[in-house]
Design a protein around this motif. Structure first.
Motif, mmCIF file in Angstrom:
data_model
loop_
_atom_site.group_PDB
_atom_site.id
_atom_site.type_symbol
_atom_site.label_atom_id
_atom_site.label_comp_id
_atom_site.label_asym_id
_atom_site.label_seq_id
_atom_site.Cartn_x
_atom_site.Cartn_y
_atom_site.Cartn_z
ATOM 1 N N ASP A 1 -8.934 -0.780 1.011
ATOM 2 C CA ASP A 1 -8.761 0.568 1.582
ATOM 3 C C ASP A 1 -8.267 1.486 0.473
ATOM 4 O O ASP A 1 -7.368 2.551 0.808
ATOM 5 N N GLY A 2 -7.758 0.964 -0.746
ATOM 6 C CA GLY A 2 -7.415 2.061 -1.780
ATOM 7 C C GLY A 2 -6.010 2.218 -1.682
ATOM 8 O O GLY A 2 -5.506 3.334 -1.926
ATOM 9 N N GLU A 3 -5.201 1.317 -1.309
ATOM 10 C CA GLU A 3 -3.523 1.658 -1.211
ATOM 11 C C GLU A 3 -3.013 1.675 -2.564
ATOM 12 O O GLU A 3 -3.558 0.558 -3.540
ATOM 13 N N ALA B 1 -4.607 -8.385 -1.815
ATOM 14 C CA ALA B 1 -5.363 -6.780 -2.269
ATOM 15 C C ALA B 1 -5.751 -6.820 -3.864
ATOM 16 O O ALA B 1 -6.536 -6.034 -4.257
ATOM 17 N N LEU B 2 -5.425 -7.901 -4.620
ATOM 18 C CA LEU B 2 -5.795 -7.823 -5.963
ATOM 19 C C LEU B 2 -7.092 -8.174 -6.210
ATOM 20 O O LEU B 2 -7.618 -8.208 -7.605
#
Length: 173
Positions: A75-77, A112-113
């Motif tokens: 989601d590109g947080e 997320a990484l």
């Protein structure tokens, strides 16, 4: 169709002959001066942004905190960027056949990484360059590099680009 660079790729600046930049060595790494309190429960990573001059004249390069944006996950947080531990390039003259490297420490949830996007906008001789994007994955600690992300290579944008290229080639044949 715009495709991001893969971590490790060089990006040349056409308007400044010989100047190029890359994001590389995206890996797990603890910061040298201790963890930020806001990074509780997050996994730290480190990346490097190198500016290289292969031209015949020097360039005044400036690359600091507001010129690097790090996004993680599908989601590109925004990643937590540890500005206290990071090292930037501030008003440095990069002469021919020389390099300057910024080292950036960030943190995010382990899951997320698997996708990290890094956007860089240099200021060269008091003028802004266009933004450039690199995508990759955080490699294991001590790896010293990053394998190209299959998420980037197999993304919908990449598939569309391949399709359009194939259509253009068929049209000229």
């Amino acid at each position: 169709m715009y495709e991001p660079n893969v971590v490790g790729d060089w990006r040349e600046y056409d308007e400044r002959a010989g100047l190029r930049v890359r994001v590389h060595r995206l890996e797990r790494s603890e910061p040298p001066r201790g963890r930020d309190d806001a990074a509780e429960g997050l996994t730290y990573f480190c990346l490097r942004v190198t500016v290289e001059n292969r031209g015949t004249r020097h360039f005044g390069v400036h690359l600091e905190d507001g010129q690097i944006d790090v996004r993680i996950g599908p989601d590109g947080e925004s990643a937590l960027v540890d500005w206290r531990n990071s090292q930037f390039i501030e008003g440095y003259d990069v002469y021919p056949l020389r390099r300057a490297t910024a080292v950036l420490y960030g943190a995010g949830p382990e899951a997320a990484l698997s996708r990290v996007d890094v956007q860089v906008q240099l200021r060269v001789d008091e003028e802004w360059t266009e933004r450039a994007l690199w995508s990759g994955v955080v490699g294991p600690e001590g790896q010293g590099g990053c394998a190209p992300s299959t998420a980037v290579r197999d993304s919908l944008a990449h598939q569309v680009s391949d399709f359009l290229r194939a259509q253009a080639e068929e049209g000229t044949a």
